[in-house]
Design a protein around this motif. Structure first.
Motif, PDB file in Angstrom:
ATOM      1  N   LEU A 103     -10.352  -9.556   5.905  1.00  0.00           N
ATOM      2  CA  LEU A 103      -9.134  -9.273   5.145  1.00  0.00           C
ATOM      3  C   LEU A 103      -9.499  -8.757   3.764  1.00  0.00           C
ATOM      4  O   LEU A 103     -10.317  -9.350   3.064  1.00  0.00           O
ATOM      5  CB  LEU A 103      -8.281 -10.549   5.012  1.00  0.00           C
ATOM      6  CG  LEU A 103      -7.487 -10.952   6.240  1.00  0.00           C
ATOM      7  CD1 LEU A 103      -6.744 -12.261   5.979  1.00  0.00           C
ATOM      8  CD2 LEU A 103      -6.500  -9.867   6.657  1.00  0.00           C
ATOM      9  N   LYS A 104      -8.922  -7.630   3.417  1.00  0.00           N
ATOM     10  CA  LYS A 104      -9.099  -7.011   2.093  1.00  0.00           C
ATOM     11  C   LYS A 104      -7.950  -6.032   1.928  1.00  0.00           C
ATOM     12  O   LYS A 104      -7.281  -5.682   2.921  1.00  0.00           O
ATOM     13  CB  LYS A 104     -10.458  -6.314   2.006  1.00  0.00           C
ATOM     14  CG  LYS A 104     -10.714  -5.286   3.077  1.00  0.00           C
ATOM     15  CD  LYS A 104     -12.085  -4.661   2.926  1.00  0.00           C
ATOM     16  CE  LYS A 104     -12.387  -3.744   4.099  1.00  0.00           C
ATOM     17  NZ  LYS A 104     -13.673  -3.081   3.985  1.00  0.00           N
ATOM     18  N   PRO A 105      -7.673  -5.600   0.701  1.00  0.00           N
ATOM     19  CA  PRO A 105      -6.505  -4.737   0.496  1.00  0.00           C
ATOM     20  C   PRO A 105      -6.505  -3.497   1.404  1.00  0.00           C
ATOM     21  O   PRO A 105      -5.447  -3.048   1.834  1.00  0.00           O
ATOM     22  CB  PRO A 105      -6.612  -4.352  -0.981  1.00  0.00           C
ATOM     23  CG  PRO A 105      -7.324  -5.513  -1.606  1.00  0.00           C
ATOM     24  CD  PRO A 105      -8.327  -5.962  -0.580  1.00  0.00           C
ATOM     25  N   GLN A 106      -7.689  -2.962   1.720  1.00  0.00           N
ATOM     26  CA  GLN A 106      -7.771  -1.753   2.553  1.00  0.00           C
ATOM     27  C   GLN A 106      -7.368  -2.025   4.006  1.00  0.00           C
ATOM     28  O   GLN A 106      -7.088  -1.101   4.758  1.00  0.00           O
ATOM     29  CB  GLN A 106      -9.191  -1.180   2.543  1.00  0.00           C
ATOM     30  CG  GLN A 106      -9.618  -0.577   1.219  1.00  0.00           C
ATOM     31  CD  GLN A 106     -10.137  -1.604   0.232  1.00  0.00           C
ATOM     32  OE1 GLN A 106     -10.008  -2.813   0.422  1.00  0.00           O
ATOM     33  NE2 GLN A 106     -10.706  -1.124  -0.867  1.00  0.00           N
ATOM     34  N   ASN A 107      -7.397  -3.287   4.414  1.00  0.00           N
ATOM     35  CA  ASN A 107      -7.054  -3.632   5.801  1.00  0.00           C
ATOM     36  C   ASN A 107      -5.665  -4.246   5.922  1.00  0.00           C
ATOM     37  O   ASN A 107      -5.328  -4.844   6.942  1.00  0.00           O
ATOM     38  CB  ASN A 107      -8.096  -4.601   6.376  1.00  0.00           C
ATOM     39  CG  ASN A 107      -9.412  -3.895   6.635  1.00  0.00           C
ATOM     40  OD1 ASN A 107      -9.455  -2.668   6.695  1.00  0.00           O
ATOM     41  ND2 ASN A 107     -10.477  -4.656   6.781  1.00  0.00           N
ATOM     42  N   ILE A 108      -4.884  -4.108   4.851  1.00  0.00           N
ATOM     43  CA  ILE A 108      -3.500  -4.593   4.872  1.00  0.00           C
ATOM     44  C   ILE A 108      -2.627  -3.374   4.609  1.00  0.00           C
ATOM     45  O   ILE A 108      -2.858  -2.634   3.645  1.00  0.00           O
ATOM     46  CB  ILE A 108      -3.300  -5.693   3.803  1.00  0.00           C
ATOM     47  CG1 ILE A 108      -4.141  -6.915   4.210  1.00  0.00           C
ATOM     48  CG2 ILE A 108      -1.829  -6.061   3.655  1.00  0.00           C
ATOM     49  CD1 ILE A 108      -4.302  -7.951   3.145  1.00  0.00           C
ATOM     50  N   ALA A 148      -4.138  -5.204   9.539  1.00  0.00           N
ATOM     51  CA  ALA A 148      -4.759  -4.193  10.403  1.00  0.00           C
ATOM     52  C   ALA A 148      -6.268  -4.375  10.437  1.00  0.00           C
ATOM     53  O   ALA A 148      -6.804  -5.260   9.770  1.00  0.00           O
ATOM     54  CB  ALA A 148      -4.406  -2.796   9.873  1.00  0.00           C
ATOM     55  N   ASP A 149      -6.921  -3.532  11.190  1.00  0.00           N
ATOM     56  CA  ASP A 149      -8.386  -3.457  11.326  1.00  0.00           C
ATOM     57  C   ASP A 149      -8.983  -4.743  11.890  1.00  0.00           C
ATOM     58  O   ASP A 149      -9.474  -5.604  11.154  1.00  0.00           O
ATOM     59  CB  ASP A 149      -9.042  -3.111   9.979  1.00  0.00           C
ATOM     60  CG  ASP A 149     -10.511  -2.725  10.163  1.00  0.00           C
ATOM     61  OD1 ASP A 149     -10.983  -2.766  11.312  1.00  0.00           O
ATOM     62  OD2 ASP A 149     -11.169  -2.395   9.166  1.00  0.00           O
ATOM     63  N   PHE A 150      -8.960  -4.817  13.191  1.00  0.00           N
ATOM     64  CA  PHE A 150      -9.452  -6.024  13.862  1.00  0.00           C
ATOM     65  C   PHE A 150     -10.867  -5.873  14.392  1.00  0.00           C
ATOM     66  O   PHE A 150     -11.277  -6.578  15.299  1.00  0.00           O
ATOM     67  CB  PHE A 150      -8.474  -6.422  14.975  1.00  0.00           C
ATOM     68  CG  PHE A 150      -7.116  -6.726  14.425  1.00  0.00           C
ATOM     69  CD1 PHE A 150      -6.857  -7.965  13.871  1.00  0.00           C
ATOM     70  CD2 PHE A 150      -6.122  -5.763  14.403  1.00  0.00           C
ATOM     71  CE1 PHE A 150      -5.622  -8.242  13.309  1.00  0.00           C
ATOM     72  CE2 PHE A 150      -4.884  -6.027  13.845  1.00  0.00           C
ATOM     73  CZ  PHE A 150      -4.636  -7.278  13.296  1.00  0.00           C
TER      74      PHE A 150
HETATM   75 MG   LIG Z   1     -10.819  -1.309   7.339  1.00  0.00          MG
END
Ligand SMILES: [Mg+2]
Ligand SMILES: Nc1ncnc2c1ncn2[C@@H]1O[C@H](COP(=O)(O)OP(=O)(O)OP(=O)(O)O)[C@@H](O)[C@H]1O
Length: 345
Positions: free
Chosen positions: A171-176, A187-189
């Motif tokens: 989890l990080k801002p780029q994956n939300i 996102a990004d699992f």
């Molecule tokens: Mg990502």
């Protein structure tokens, strides 16, 4: 498709992938023989470790989707585990459909025999921005109501994942992802892993700045690694700078200890590969003075995400019941939404 391209040693893995992609249409009527040619490729939305993410238009239904394309050499050692995992997790989650988890529409794959490459295309629902971009383009001071609206949705999505025994782990801002209507979706699992109550993992996975100390210390960890990441993201939502921007793995722990104090007593992970005396005794700083614009409830929520001991750290279910999210129904009035300026978007 010429199967022998995969080689005998990779056949098992390809059969597994093909089985998984069979009936991959997730929700809605199954489009007739949808192929990559049915998608008109638009602008790039992001870059992945194995490929790119593009806006695409499905010429059959006229709708826009996000296409995550993974390109691999057909002669490499099988499909990467993270790709198989991402598709499997997304497929499983899409079946249940949660408004705060990005859904998978379908997965397509082709083999380009002339160039000896395999292309896997994950067609997902499209969102307007990721949280990183969103935060760069909204006014510096975020009204607490709006922060709560974003955090509440992140927590609902995460609790859904955890209740399905899935740890996100990245989890990080780029994956939300965030939509113009302020819907938030996880996102990004690629690094997600299914867990059981008794299992513990020791692989280093969470992206550095958002990585929990027990992961950095290669100790056992559980689903609360995601809550640590949430704490770091909350700080970024309020302060617009990362909380622990360590340049490398060793420095990352110093960054954390300098701010929160070197863990003492039972807070030091028992199975850690490093001992306490490897680090100076940092006393830490007052986090209260380091955050801007947080109410007492928000600050308490944030601090509970950053508790060293995973057993005492707040879990996603407890987070949903925390007074910060419970104070009032999580909603944003149009007046608050109008305050947002989407510069350059
Ligand atoms: Mg990502
Ligand atoms: N459904 C989507 N809608 C809009 N933008 C998206 C979507 N999915 C991904 N993106 C954009 O593309 C970027 C990269 O996507 P993603 O996080 O899935 O790839 P990645 O982090 O490189 O993945 P991996 O670690 O699996 O290689 C995201 O940070 C986001 O900006």
């Amino acid at each position: 498709m010429s199967e022998n391209l995969y080689g005998e040693e990779n056949r098992g893995e390809m059969v597994r992938l093909q089985k998984m992609m069979k009936n991959m249409n997730c929700g809605g009527p199954r489009p007739a023989a949808l192929t990559l040619k049915d998608f008109k490729v638009g602008e790039a939305l992001g870059k992945g470790a194995y490929g790119h993410v593009y806006r695409v238009r499905n010429m059959q239904d006229g709708k826009d989707y996000a296409l995550k394309q993974i390109v691999m050499s057909a002669s490499r050692d099988g499909v990467p585990q993270s790709v198989i995992r991402e598709i499997a997790v997304m497929k499983r989650l899409t079946r249940q459909a949660h408004p705060n988890v990005v859904s998978l529409r379908t997965v397509l794959h082709t083999v380009d025999t002339s160039r000896n490459i395999i292309k896997i295309a994950m067609i997902m629902e499209i969102c307007d921005w990721d949280l990183h971009t969103f935060l760069q383009n909204v006014p510096k001071v975020i009204p607490e109501k709006q922060a709560k609206h974003i955090i509440g949705q992140m927590m609902k999505g995460l609790d859904f994942l955890h209740s399905h025994a899935i740890i996100h782990r990245d989890l990080k801002p780029q994956n939300i992802l965030v939509n113009r209507d302020q819907t938030v979706k996880l996102a990004d699992f690629g690094l997600s892993k299914k867990y059981t109550n008794t299992s513990a993992f020791t692989t280093c996975v969470v992206t550095l700045w958002y990585r929990a100390p027990e992961v950095l210390l290669q100790s056992y960890y559980n689903s609360t690694v995601d809550m640590w990441s949430i704490g770091c993201i909350i700080y970024e939502i309020y302060n617009r700078v990362p909380l622990f921007p360590g340049p490398d793995e060793a420095q990352q722990l110093h960054e954390i200890f300098k701010k929160l104090g070197t863990p003492i007593g039972t807070d030091w992970p028992k199975q850690s590969v490093l001992t306490k005396d490897t680090f100076p005794h940092y006393t830490g700083i007052s986090m209260t003075s380091d955050v801007t614009g947080m109410s007492a409830a928000a600050l308490d929520f944030f601090k509970r995400c950053l508790i060293y001991d995973p057993a005492r750290r707040m879990g996603s279910r407890a987070a949903l019941g925390h007074e910060f999210l419970k104070l009032k129904p999580v909603s944003v009035k149009p007046r608050v939404l109008r305050q947002l300026r989407f510069n350059n978007l």
